[in-house]
Design a protein around this motif. Structure first.
Motif, PDB file in Angstrom:
ATOM      1  N   ALA A 329     -10.223  -3.840  -1.049  1.00  0.00           N
ATOM      2  CA  ALA A 329     -10.240  -3.751  -2.510  1.00  0.00           C
ATOM      3  C   ALA A 329      -8.975  -3.127  -3.062  1.00  0.00           C
ATOM      4  O   ALA A 329      -8.455  -3.545  -4.099  1.00  0.00           O
ATOM      5  N   VAL A 330      -8.446  -2.098  -2.385  1.00  0.00           N
ATOM      6  CA  VAL A 330      -7.251  -1.421  -2.907  1.00  0.00           C
ATOM      7  C   VAL A 330      -5.974  -2.136  -2.512  1.00  0.00           C
ATOM      8  O   VAL A 330      -4.891  -1.708  -2.892  1.00  0.00           O
ATOM      9  N   GLY A 331      -6.099  -3.237  -1.736  1.00  0.00           N
ATOM     10  CA  GLY A 331      -4.925  -4.027  -1.403  1.00  0.00           C
ATOM     11  C   GLY A 331      -4.234  -3.614  -0.137  1.00  0.00           C
ATOM     12  O   GLY A 331      -3.061  -3.955   0.072  1.00  0.00           O
ATOM     13  N   LEU A 332      -4.928  -2.863   0.739  1.00  0.00           N
ATOM     14  CA  LEU A 332      -4.347  -2.498   2.028  1.00  0.00           C
ATOM     15  C   LEU A 332      -4.473  -3.707   2.936  1.00  0.00           C
ATOM     16  O   LEU A 332      -5.530  -3.981   3.497  1.00  0.00           O
ATOM     17  N   ALA A 333      -3.387  -4.431   3.070  1.00  0.00           N
ATOM     18  CA  ALA A 333      -3.448  -5.752   3.682  1.00  0.00           C
ATOM     19  C   ALA A 333      -3.673  -5.699   5.180  1.00  0.00           C
ATOM     20  O   ALA A 333      -4.304  -6.565   5.756  1.00  0.00           O
ATOM     21  N   GLN A 334      -3.141  -4.705   5.858  1.00  0.00           N
ATOM     22  CA  GLN A 334      -3.254  -4.693   7.314  1.00  0.00           C
ATOM     23  C   GLN A 334      -3.466  -3.252   7.774  1.00  0.00           C
ATOM     24  O   GLN A 334      -2.740  -2.354   7.384  1.00  0.00           O
ATOM     25  N   VAL A 335      -4.535  -3.039   8.537  1.00  0.00           N
ATOM     26  CA  VAL A 335      -4.868  -1.699   9.001  1.00  0.00           C
ATOM     27  C   VAL A 335      -4.438  -1.557  10.445  1.00  0.00           C
ATOM     28  O   VAL A 335      -4.943  -2.252  11.328  1.00  0.00           O
ATOM     29  N   ALA A 336      -3.489  -0.664  10.680  1.00  0.00           N
ATOM     30  CA  ALA A 336      -3.040  -0.403  12.043  1.00  0.00           C
ATOM     31  C   ALA A 336      -3.580   0.947  12.475  1.00  0.00           C
ATOM     32  O   ALA A 336      -3.474   1.932  11.753  1.00  0.00           O
ATOM     33  N   GLY A 337      -4.173   1.002  13.641  1.00  0.00           N
ATOM     34  CA  GLY A 337      -4.715   2.252  14.159  1.00  0.00           C
ATOM     35  C   GLY A 337      -6.045   2.587  13.517  1.00  0.00           C
ATOM     36  O   GLY A 337      -6.825   1.713  13.144  1.00  0.00           O
ATOM     37  N   GLU A 338      -6.302   3.898  13.382  1.00  0.00           N
ATOM     38  CA  GLU A 338      -7.590   4.353  12.861  1.00  0.00           C
ATOM     39  C   GLU A 338      -7.677   4.018  11.371  1.00  0.00           C
ATOM     40  O   GLU A 338      -6.858   4.473  10.567  1.00  0.00           O
ATOM     41  N   PRO A 339      -8.688   3.233  10.926  1.00  0.00           N
ATOM     42  CA  PRO A 339      -8.701   2.735   9.544  1.00  0.00           C
ATOM     43  C   PRO A 339      -8.871   3.836   8.510  1.00  0.00           C
ATOM     44  O   PRO A 339      -8.313   3.733   7.417  1.00  0.00           O
ATOM     45  N   ARG A 340      -9.622   4.894   8.807  1.00  0.00           N
ATOM     46  CA  ARG A 340      -9.816   5.942   7.815  1.00  0.00           C
ATOM     47  C   ARG A 340      -8.502   6.662   7.529  1.00  0.00           C
ATOM     48  O   ARG A 340      -8.197   6.998   6.367  1.00  0.00           O
ATOM     49  N   HIS A 341      -7.712   6.914   8.588  1.00  0.00           N
ATOM     50  CA  HIS A 341      -6.404   7.543   8.388  1.00  0.00           C
ATOM     51  C   HIS A 341      -5.508   6.661   7.534  1.00  0.00           C
ATOM     52  O   HIS A 341      -4.800   7.137   6.628  1.00  0.00           O
ATOM     53  N   ALA A 342      -5.530   5.355   7.850  1.00  0.00           N
ATOM     54  CA  ALA A 342      -4.684   4.424   7.093  1.00  0.00           C
ATOM     55  C   ALA A 342      -5.073   4.398   5.629  1.00  0.00           C
ATOM     56  O   ALA A 342      -4.211   4.369   4.729  1.00  0.00           O
ATOM     57  N   LEU A 343      -6.374   4.417   5.349  1.00  0.00           N
ATOM     58  CA  LEU A 343      -6.842   4.386   3.963  1.00  0.00           C
ATOM     59  C   LEU A 343      -6.462   5.678   3.241  1.00  0.00           C
ATOM     60  O   LEU A 343      -5.993   5.646   2.094  1.00  0.00           O
ATOM     61  N   ARG A 344      -6.640   6.812   3.896  1.00  0.00           N
ATOM     62  CA  ARG A 344      -6.257   8.090   3.283  1.00  0.00           C
ATOM     63  C   ARG A 344      -4.771   8.112   2.962  1.00  0.00           C
ATOM     64  O   ARG A 344      -4.359   8.520   1.870  1.00  0.00           O
ATOM     65  N   ASP A 345      -3.961   7.658   3.904  1.00  0.00           N
ATOM     66  CA  ASP A 345      -2.512   7.654   3.686  1.00  0.00           C
ATOM     67  C   ASP A 345      -2.139   6.735   2.524  1.00  0.00           C
ATOM     68  O   ASP A 345      -1.255   7.046   1.726  1.00  0.00           O
ATOM     69  N   ALA A 346      -2.838   5.610   2.449  1.00  0.00           N
ATOM     70  CA  ALA A 346      -2.507   4.636   1.407  1.00  0.00           C
ATOM     71  C   ALA A 346      -2.864   5.138   0.010  1.00  0.00           C
ATOM     72  O   ALA A 346      -2.183   4.807  -0.970  1.00  0.00           O
ATOM     73  N   LEU A 347      -3.943   5.950  -0.101  1.00  0.00           N
ATOM     74  CA  LEU A 347      -4.403   6.401  -1.413  1.00  0.00           C
ATOM     75  C   LEU A 347      -3.916   7.797  -1.774  1.00  0.00           C
ATOM     76  O   LEU A 347      -4.142   8.250  -2.904  1.00  0.00           O
ATOM     77  N   ALA A 348      -3.281   8.480  -0.848  1.00  0.00           N
ATOM     78  CA  ALA A 348      -2.934   9.888  -1.053  1.00  0.00           C
ATOM     79  C   ALA A 348      -2.089  10.107  -2.294  1.00  0.00           C
ATOM     80  O   ALA A 348      -2.253  11.097  -3.008  1.00  0.00           O
ATOM     81  N   GLY A 349      -1.183   9.198  -2.588  1.00  0.00           N
ATOM     82  CA  GLY A 349      -0.301   9.396  -3.733  1.00  0.00           C
ATOM     83  C   GLY A 349      -0.639   8.525  -4.919  1.00  0.00           C
ATOM     84  O   GLY A 349       0.184   8.409  -5.837  1.00  0.00           O
ATOM     85  N   ARG A 350      -1.804   7.928  -4.919  1.00  0.00           N
ATOM     86  CA  ARG A 350      -2.148   6.976  -5.993  1.00  0.00           C
ATOM     87  C   ARG A 350      -3.162   7.592  -6.940  1.00  0.00           C
ATOM     88  O   ARG A 350      -4.120   8.244  -6.528  1.00  0.00           O
ATOM     89  N   ALA A 351      -2.955   7.362  -8.219  1.00  0.00           N
ATOM     90  CA  ALA A 351      -3.862   7.857  -9.261  1.00  0.00           C
ATOM     91  C   ALA A 351      -4.600   6.663  -9.843  1.00  0.00           C
ATOM     92  O   ALA A 351      -4.045   5.887 -10.608  1.00  0.00           O
ATOM     93  N   GLY A 352      -5.828   6.500  -9.464  1.00  0.00           N
ATOM     94  CA  GLY A 352      -6.591   5.367  -9.952  1.00  0.00           C
ATOM     95  C   GLY A 352      -8.075   5.621  -9.805  1.00  0.00           C
ATOM     96  O   GLY A 352      -8.518   6.644  -9.264  1.00  0.00           O
ATOM     97  N   LEU A 353      -8.863   4.679 -10.305  1.00  0.00           N
ATOM     98  CA  LEU A 353     -10.322   4.790 -10.254  1.00  0.00           C
ATOM     99  C   LEU A 353     -10.853   3.846  -9.185  1.00  0.00           C
ATOM    100  O   LEU A 353     -10.612   2.636  -9.222  1.00  0.00           O
TER     101      LEU A 353
END
Length: 938
Positions: A329-353
Motif C-alpha cells: 500500500a505504501v509503495g514499497l516495491a521490493q522487500v529485501a531481508g526482514e520485511p518488518r525492518h524494511a517497512l520501518r525503514d521506509a516509513l521512518a522519515g515519512r509524514a502521512g496517514l
C-alpha cells in the motif's frame, strides 16, 4: 422428451449445437446419417422435422423454423445446458478478476453442475462436432482450475488442496493445477509437501515429455524455496504483478465512490480533531454501518503530500501477511531481508496517514505491528477501522453509530436522506408522496439506519415500490440483494457482512448471541444469564456480553440502570435465521419472562422496591408481550399464571386495557388450567377493569372471581379470597355500600394477619379505617389511618402508606369543605396529599399519582386558588386520556367533589380559560401546582 429414436435426436442435437444459426439440409443430413446419407434424405428430414415440432408441442412449434439457408432452432438464452455452462464460467472468471472470490466459487460450482458427460454425444464425430466438443471440454478443464483458484482465494486452502490433488491426477500435464496444488500446500503450512510436489511435476514433465516446467512453476519454485510471504497474499501466482526493480513505488491511490455521502459531519470533525492531537484513532461499529466509507471520505480530503495509504485487511487472511499488505500500500516495491525492518525503514522519515481497514479478524497482529510502526516512525499517524478497538495504550476510539432516523429538531434524519437519494439514483425524477415518505421511515427504522442495508433496499426500488419493500422486510436477507460493483463494502451481501462478525466470535460468545434474538426492546444482564445455552458455564454471561459489545455485535446503554443491552434488528434477523434450535430459544425467553413476572409481583404490591419493580416491568413490557404470546400459543396455562401475577402492574402501570385483553385471551386459551391460576386471573381482570368498566360490569366480574375462587380450603385460596375481599371493600366504598366495605376489609385484615401477608393486612386496615370515616367515626378513622401509615412504613408497604395518606387527605378536605374556616384543615389535607404524591412518584405509579392530583383540584379550591384548580383538572383529564382510561372514573380513588368545586368557584369563561391553559401542562407542571399550594398554605 421422447423424440422417437436416435436419428431424430441427432437432428435435434445438431440444431441445438448451431446456437440459433440456420443449418443447411446437407449439414443436417451429414449430422444425422454421416458422410453417406440415404437417397431420400431430404424427405426423411422433413418427416423428422415434423415429428420434432410435434414433440415440442403447441407452445414450442414455432421455435423450429425453415429459412432460406436451412432449418433453425430458436433457443431462448439459457435454455440449453451448454449455454448455461458457458455463461456461468464467464461470470465466474469476471468475478474472480474483480477479487470477488466467494461469488466466483459459487459461479464455477454451478457451471460444473450443468456438465452431464460428453457434449453432443448423440452426434457422429464430424469436423464441426469435434470442434464444438473440444471447445466445451477445454472450457470445463479451465472451469475446474478457476474453481480451485477461487477456493484458494477464499482462504480454504485445505479444501483446495484436496480438490487440486484429484484434479492433478485427472490431468497431470496441466501445469496450472500443479501450481494451485503447490500454493495450497504452502498456505496450509506444508512447505515440504509443496517442494515435493514441485519435484514430482518436474520429473513427470522431463520423463514423459522431455521438457522443463513452464515460467509459472519455475517462479513458484523460487518463491517457495525463499519462503516468500507473498505466497500468502490473496493473489494467485499467475495474477500477482511483478515487482519493480527496486525502491519506493508510488503509493496506491484510492478515491471516493461515485455516490453521495450523508450524515457523517460530526464523525468527520471528530476524526480530524483526534488525529490532530493523537497518532492512533480507531473507528468501531457494527457491520454495514459505513466505517470504510467514512475513512475514505476523510482520507481523500487530506492535503498531505505523502499518503494517505489504504490497506484493505479484509483481503488478508494470515497475520504474517499484514506487513506485506502495508508495504504494498505504501509503495514499497521490493522487500529485501526482514520485511518488518524494511517497512520501518521506509516509513521512518515519512509524514502521512496509514489507513488500516477491517482489522477485526487480525486485531492482535495488527495492534502489535501498529505499536512498532508508531514507535519507530515519529511522523506517522494511523486511522483504523474495526468491529472492536485494537486495545493499544493511547488509542482514541470513535463509535460509528447507524444513521439517525430523526434529526435534533424532529425532522427526518440522514437515514431518510440516504434512502431517498439512492432511490432517486435508480428512479430519476422521482418525488416521494406523503405515503411513500411514511413507508420510507418504516424501512429505515426496520433496517436500524444501517447505511449498507439502506443502500441495498434502495436498489430494490428498480422493481418494487416502497410499500412492497417494507412488506418484505420480514425476510430482509432475501430482499436485500448483492452489494453493487464499486462499493467499498468488503462483503458481497449484508448477510455475509454480519456472518463475518459472528464467525470471529468464540463458541461461547456465539452461543449466547444466538439466544438473544427473541428479546424485544433490549434486555438486562440477568436476562442474558438466564437464557444462555447449557454447556457455556466456562464463560459468564457478563464476559460474553462484554465480548459481544466490544465487537460491536451488541450495543450497551449505560445511561440507564441496570445497563440495557440491545441487538440491531438486522443482527436479530440473522441470529434467528441461523439459530439451530429457535423453538428452544423462544422457550428460554418465555421462561425468563415468567420468572421476571413472579419476582416483581411482591414488590409491585407495595414493598419498598415497588417503584423499581414497576419500572423494570414497564421497561420489559415488549418482552412481557412476546413471552406471554409464546406461552399463549404453546403453554397457555403458563400465560394465564403470568397475566394473573401482573394484576397490579396492569392497573398501576397504566396498561389496564392491554392487561384486560390478555387476561381474557388467556382464560379462553387455558380452560383447564390450575384452579388457583384461573382464580388469580379473574381477580386481575377485576383490577384491570377499575378504570374502564361501569358499576354493573365490575359487579359481574366480582361475582365471576368469587365463583372461580370457590371455597378457600388452603392457604393459597384463602389468600386469593382475602384479596377479593380487599378489592370488594375498595369498590363498595365508591358505590355507597360503606358498611359492606367495612366488613369485607375487616375480613381481609383477619386473613392477612393469620397468613402473615402484610400487604393484605395493611391494605385492609386502610380501607377499614376509610370506611369508619364514612360511617361517621371520623376521629377513630383518621387515627386509624395515621397508625396504618406508621405500620406500612415499618413493614415496607410504601404504596399502602401512600394510599392511606390519600384517604387521610380526603377526610381532611371533606371536613374543611363543611367548616366555616377551611384553611387549617385544607393545609393539613394538602400536606397529606403531598406526602401521598411523593410516595406514589417513588413507586412509579402513574395512575394513583393522577388520583392524588385529581384530589388536589379540591384542595386548591379550598386554598383559594380556583383558577389553578381549573388548570389542574384539565391537565389531569388530558393525561388520563393519554394513559388510556376514563378520567371520570378517577373519582373511585379520589375526591368525588373536585369537578363540582371548580364549576362552583369559576365562571364559565374562567373555566374555559383555565381548561385551555391546563391542557398544555406537563407532569412536572401538575406536581408543581399542587406542591406550591403546600408552601403557600404552610
Amino acid at each position: 422428451m421422447d423424440l422417437g429414436g436416435p436419428l431424430p435426436r441427432r437432428l435435434f442435437t445438431a440444431l441445438v449445437m448451431a446456437e440459433g444459426e440456420p443449418v443447411s439440409d446437407g449439414r443436417l443430413a451429414e449430422a444425422v446419417w454421416g458422410p453417406a446419407p440415404p437417397s431420400r434424405a431430404a424427405a426423411a428430414l422433413q418427416v423428422y422435422v415434423s415429428r420434432l415440432r410435434g414433440a415440442l408441442g403447441s407452445g414450442g412449434r414455432d421455435l423450429l423454423e425453415r429459412t432460406g439457408s436451412g432449418y433453425r432452432l430458436r433457443v431462448p438464452p439459457g435454455a440449453v445446458d451448454a449455454d448455461r455452462f458457458v455463461r456461468q464460467v464467464e461470470r465466474g472468471r469476471q468475478l474472480l478478476a474483480e477479487d470477488n472470490a466467494a461469488p466466483a466459487l459459487h459461479a464455477f460450482t454451478e457451471a460444473l453442475t450443468w456438465w452431464h458427460g460428453e457434449p453432443y454425444a448423440d452426434l457422429l464425430a464430424g469436423p464441426d462436432v469435434l470442434a464444438a466438443r473440444s471447445r466445451l471440454v477445454e472450457l470445463r478443464e479451465v472451469a475446474i482450475e478457476e474453481r480451485l483458484a477461487a477456493r484458494l482465494s477464499t482462504g480454504d486452502a485445505p479444501g483446495a488442496v484436496a480438490e487440486s490433488d484429484a484434479a492433478v491426477q485427472a490431468a497431470p500435464y496441466r501445469e496450472r493445477r500443479w501450481a494451485l496444488l503447490i500454493l495450497g500446500l504452502y498456505r496450509c503450512g506444508r512447505q515440504g509437501d509443496a517442494l515435493a510436489a514441485l519435484r514430482r511435476v518436474r520429473a513427470l514433465l522431463a520423463d514423459e515429455l522431455g521438457v522443463d516446467p513452464g515460467p509459472e512453476l519455475q517462479r513458484l519454485e523460487r518463491l517457495v524455496l525463499a519462503q516468500d510471504l507473498r505466497l500468502l497474499l490473496p493473489e494467485t501466482p499467475s495474477t500477482a504483478p511483478p515487482a519493480p526493480a527496486g525502491g519506493m513505488a508510488a503509493a496506491r491511490c484510492f478515491g471516493r465512490p461515485l455516490s453521495s455521502f450523508f450524515g457523517r459531519d460530526r464523525e468527520l470533525t471528530t476524526v480530524a480533531r483526534l488525529l490532530a492531537e493523537q497518532r492512533l484513532v480507531t473507528l468501531v461499529g457494527p457491520a454495514g454501518v459505513g466505517k470504510t466509507r467514512l475513512v475514505v471520505e476523510y482520507a481523500t480530503s487530506l492535503p498531505d503530500a505523502d499518503g494517505p495509504w489504504l490497506v484493505r485487511l479484509a483481503d488478508v487472511g494470515q497475520p504474517e501477511v499484514i506487513v506485506h499488505a502495508i508495504a504494498t500500500a505504501v509503495g514499497l516495491a521490493q522487500v529485501a531481508g526482514e520485511p518488518r525492518h524494511a517497512l520501518r525503514d521506509a516509513l521512518a522519515g515519512r509524514a502521512g496517514l496509514l489507513v488500516l481497514d477491517n482489522c477485526e479478524h487480525l486485531v492482535d497482529a495488527t495492534a502489535e505491528l501498529t505499536i512498532e510502526l508508531l514507535a519507530t516512525c515519529p511522523m506517522l499517524r494511523v486511522l483504523a477501522t474495526s468491529r472492536e478497538p485494537l486495545g493499544i495504550d493511547g488509542e482514541a476510539t470513535v463509535t460509528v453509530n447507524p444513521l439517525p432516523l430523526r434529526s435534533g429538531d424532529g425532522a427526518d434524519g440522514s437515514a431518510m436522506t440516504l434512502l431517498l437519494d439512492r432511490i432517486r439514483a435508480v428512479r430519476p425524477g422521482w418525488t416521494p408522496s406523503d405515503e411513500e415518505r411514511a413507508q420510507a421511515r418504516q424501512v429505515c427504522a426496520a433496517l436500524d439506519g444501517l447505511p449498507l442495508a439502506i443502500e441495498l433496499a434502495a436498489a430494490r426500488a428498480r422493481l418494487l415500490g416502497l410499500g412492497e419493500i417494507a412488506e418484505h422486510l420480514h425476510d430482509r436477507f432475501a430482499l436485500l440483494g448483492p452489494v453493487a460493483r464499486g462499493s467499498l463494502a468488503p462483503h458481497a451481501t449484508l448477510q455475509a457482512a454480519i456472518a463475518w462478525s459472528a464467525e470471529l466470535l468464540s463458541d461461547d460468545d456465539r452461543g449466547l448471541l444466538l439466544r438473544l434474538w427473541p428479546f424485544e426492546g433490549g434486555f438486562p444482564l440477568e436476562a442474558a444469564e438466564a437464557v444462555r445455552p447449557v454447556g457455556s458455564a466456562g464463560t459468564s454471561a457478563l464476559e460474553s456480553l462484554s465480548s459481544l459489545v466490544t465487537r460491536s455485535v451488541v450495543s450497551a446503554d449505560t445511561t440507564v440502570a441496570p445497563t440495557r443491552y440491545r441487538l440491531l434488528e438486522t443482527i436479530r434477523a440473522y441470529c434467528q435465521a441461523i439459530d439451530p434450535d429457535p423453538g428452544d430459544t423462544l422457550k428460554a425467553h418465555a421462561i425468563w419472562v415468567r420468572d421476571l413476572a413472579a419476582q416483581c409481583t411482591a414488590d409491585v404490591r407495595g414493598q419498598r422496591h415497588g417503584g423499581r419493580a414497576l419500572q423494570i416491568l414497564d421497561r420489559e413490557l415488549p418482552n412481557l408481550r412476546a413471552g406471554i404470546a409464546h406461552d399463549l400459543a404453546h403453554q397457555p396455562e403458563h400465560a394465564l399464571r403470568t397475566v394473573g401475577l401482573l394484576d397490579w402492574f396492569w392497573l398501576r402501570g397504566g396498561h389496564s386495557a392491554e392487561g384486560r385483553r390478555l387476561i381474557d385471551t388467556a382464560l379462553r386459551a387455558a380452560p383447564h388450567a390450575a384452579h388457583a391460576n384461573r382464580a388469580r386471573a379473574y381477580l386481575a381482570r377485576v383490577i384491570s377493569a377499575a378504570l374502564f368498566a361501569d358499576e354493573a360490569e365490575v359487579r359481574r366480574m366480582f361475582e365471576e372471581a368469587r365463583v372461580a375462587i370457590g371455597e378457600p380450603t388452603d392457604d393459597e385460596h384463602r389468600a386469593l379470597y382475602a384479596s377479593l375481599q380487599y378489592y370488594r371493600a375498595m369498590f363498595w366504598q365508591t358505590t355507597g355500600q360503606v358498611q359492606a366495605s367495612h366488613d369485607a376489609a375487616d375480613e381481609a385484615v383477619t386473613i392477612g394477619t393469620q397468613l402473615g401477608l402484610d400487604w393484605i393486612r395493611i391494605a385492609g386496615l386502610r380501607t377499614r379505617h376509610a370506611a369508619l370515616i364514612q360511617l361517621g367515626h371520623v376521629a377513630a378513622g383518621e387515627a386509624g389511618l395515621i397508625d396504618t401509615i406508621e405500620q406500612a412504613q415499618q413493614t415496607g408497604q410504601l404504596w399502602s402508606a401512600g394510599w392511606s395518606e390519600l384517604a387521610l387527605a380526603l377526610s381532611y378536605l371533606d371536613r374543611a369543605t363543611a367548616h366555616a374556616d377551611p384553611s387549617s384543615l385544607a393545609a393539613r389535607g394538602i400536606d397529606a396529599l403531598c406526602r401521598a404524591l411523593a410516595r406514589f412518584l417513588h413507586q412509579e405509579d402513574s395512575v394513583f399519582t393522577l388520583a392524588v392530583l385529581y384530589t388536589g383540584v379540591h384542595a386548591l379550591v379550598l386554598a383559594g386558588r380556583p383558577h389553578d384548580a381549573g388548570q389542574l383538572r384539565a391537565a389531569v383529564h388530558h393525561h388520563a386520556i393519554r394513559l388510556g382510561f376514563r378520567p371520570d372514573l378517577l373519582r373511585r380513588f379520589s375526591s368525588p367533589d373536585s369537578d363540582h368545586m371548580v364549576d362552583t368557584a369559576l365562571s364559565p369563561d374562567d373555566r374555559d380559560a383555565a381548561a385551555a391553559e391546563g391542557a398544555d401542562l406537563s407532569w412536572l407542571d401538575m406536581i408543581t401546582l399542587l406542591t406550591s399550594a403546600r408552601t403557600v398554605t404552610g
